[in-house]
Write a protein that holds these residues in place. Structure first.
Motif, PDB file in Angstrom:
ATOM      1  N   HIS A 214       0.901  -0.911  -0.048  1.00 59.92           N
ATOM      2  CA  HIS A 214       0.062   0.324  -0.399  1.00 59.92           C
ATOM      3  C   HIS A 214       0.804   1.531  -0.267  1.00 59.92           C
ATOM      4  O   HIS A 214       0.267   2.462  -0.111  1.00 59.92           O
ATOM      5  CB  HIS A 214      -0.851  -0.168   1.163  1.00 59.92           C
ATOM      6  CG  HIS A 214      -2.150  -0.641   0.636  1.00 59.92           C
ATOM      7  ND1 HIS A 214      -3.109  -1.193   0.278  1.00 59.92           N
ATOM      8  CD2 HIS A 214      -2.267  -2.191   1.601  1.00 59.92           C
ATOM      9  CE1 HIS A 214      -4.485  -1.889   0.079  1.00 59.92           C
ATOM     10  NE2 HIS A 214      -3.203  -2.980   0.590  1.00 59.92           N
ATOM     11  N   ASN A 215       1.840   1.121   0.707  1.00 61.01           N
ATOM     12  CA  ASN A 215       3.055   2.353   0.568  1.00 61.01           C
ATOM     13  C   ASN A 215       3.446   2.410  -0.881  1.00 61.01           C
ATOM     14  O   ASN A 215       4.606   3.575  -0.696  1.00 61.01           O
ATOM     15  CB  ASN A 215       3.904   2.658   1.503  1.00 61.01           C
ATOM     16  CG  ASN A 215       4.506   0.893   2.042  1.00 61.01           C
ATOM     17  OD1 ASN A 215       4.614   0.641   0.530  1.00 61.01           O
ATOM     18  ND2 ASN A 215       5.027   1.265   2.531  1.00 61.01           N
ATOM     19  N   THR A 217       3.758   4.102  -4.593  1.00 60.61           N
ATOM     20  CA  THR A 217       3.169   4.594  -5.397  1.00 60.61           C
ATOM     21  C   THR A 217       3.183   4.818  -6.442  1.00 60.61           C
ATOM     22  O   THR A 217       3.185   5.805  -7.279  1.00 60.61           O
ATOM     23  CB  THR A 217       2.812   6.275  -4.388  1.00 60.61           C
ATOM     24  OG1 THR A 217       4.208   6.417  -4.557  1.00 60.61           O
ATOM     25  CG2 THR A 217       2.066   6.194  -2.862  1.00 60.61           C
TER      26      THR A 217
END
Ligand SMILES: Nc1nc2c(ncn2[C@@H]2O[C@H](COP(=O)(O)OP(=O)(O)OP(=O)(O)O)[C@@H](O)[C@H]2O)c(=O)[nH]1
Length: 308
Positions: A214-215, A217
């Motif tokens: 999730h981190n 990007t």
């Protein structure tokens, strides 16, 4: 007075009621600028699937045009990045207020990369099939990448059998000779009577799917392809001079692989890459010995994660 245009999606009800998991469009043809880390956005020609769920059991249908136009705006006015992918999914949902709370988009395209020759300074293009998938389910964003990487695999069993034939040919050729001149042996090894058999190799493809942490990007597509090729050691080449071809032969000889070996190498490599929460992989050895293929599939093995 002009007669109002009928609007079936808004004005009529479902004849048979029920919710649907995904409704939308597939095979949408879209040119896109793709944003990759450390380089200017580049154009790719994508085929896209765009979906939302239909959560209202009575609604006739979703608004296909709203999905299409959001995608078209992305194509014309910005580039495909992690951030614009999130915005696109968000737009899919916000333009379907009361109808949908989940969204899915998938981009399929070929990514052309410059690849260096093994020994010489030559370079050439290689096209890698890439899939970027984004979905918002239960308010959670999930981004996946999939790449197909072609490589060469030489059969270890065939190599051992070929070596045995070479040993037997040696024994036959030099039978009864106490002392053999090295020059004679070197000459003999340079003939087809010396290397009397060669192992079979095949063009092979590693399909690798990863779920981004999730981190993360960005889309670490090139890093993923590089990691796969580094693990396998025998990627299919672009520009090839004889010196490169000889090095390719050496690399094949030093990296003999069953499909199990290739799958284990990739699993080991992917386990060490922290950008990815989960992975699934399938290696396909398009056999030259058989008319059928040798295949291995594996996953990271997370509970609730990808299944083989
Ligand atoms: N929902 C749905 N629409 C379809 C399908 N096949 C074609 N369409 C067409 O997709 C077109 C676009 O639909 P909408 O997005 O509702 O179009 P619209 O009503 O002009 O747009 P809005 O005013 O934004 O609702 C319509 O003309 C539908 O007939 C289908 O299987 N399902």
């Amino acid at each position: 007075m002009p007669i109002a245009m009928p609007d079936v999606a808004n004005q009529s009800c479902a004849t048979t009621e029920g919710t649907l998991d995904w409704v939308g469009m597939s095979h949408i043809e879209v040119p896109l600028m793709l944003a990759l880390h450390g380089e200017a956005p580049r154009q790719v020609s994508a085929k896209v699937e765009a979906f939302v769920n239909l959560a209202d059991p009575k609604a006739k249908g979703i608004h296909m045009s709203r999905l299409y136009l959001a995608l078209d705006e992305l194509s014309r006015e910005s580039s495909l990045s992690h951030a614009t992918l999130c915005n696109l999914l968000d737009t899919f949902i916000t333009t379907h207020e009361d109808l949908s709370d989940q969204a899915f988009v998938k981009f399929d395209f070929d990514l052309h990369l410059r690849r260096k020759a093994l020994i010489t300074e030559k370079q050439g293009w290689k096209a890698y099939p890439v899939t970027i998938t984004g979905q918002v389910v239960e308010k959670q964003l999930q981004v996946e990448l999939k790449v197909n990487v072609p490589y060469s695999s030489t059969c270890p069993c065939s190599a051992a059998l070929a070596r045995q034939l070479i040993q037997e040919a040696f024994v036959t050729r030099f039978a009864g000779q106490q002392q053999i001149s090295s020059e004679l042996v070197v000459d003999w090894l340079g003939t087809t009577q010396g290397i009397v058999a060669t192992p079979h190799s095949q063009r092979s493809v590693a399909e690798v799917k990863v779920k981004l942490q999730h981190n993360v990007t960005e889309f670490p597509i090139v890093a993923l392809i590089d990691a796969i090729e580094d693990a396998l050691k025998t990627p299919v080449q672009a520009a090839v001079k004889r010196a490169d071809e000889q090095e390719f032969a050496r690399l094949n000889g030093q990296n003999l692989m069953f499909c199990e070996d290739a799958a284990r190498r990739l699993k080991h490599t992917l386990n060490g890459l922290t950008e990815f929460e989960d992975f699934w992989l399938r290696v396909n050895h398009y056999e030259s010995l058989h008319a059928h293929d040798a295949v291995a599939v594996t996953v990271k093995g997370l509970q609730g994660g990808y299944r083989a």
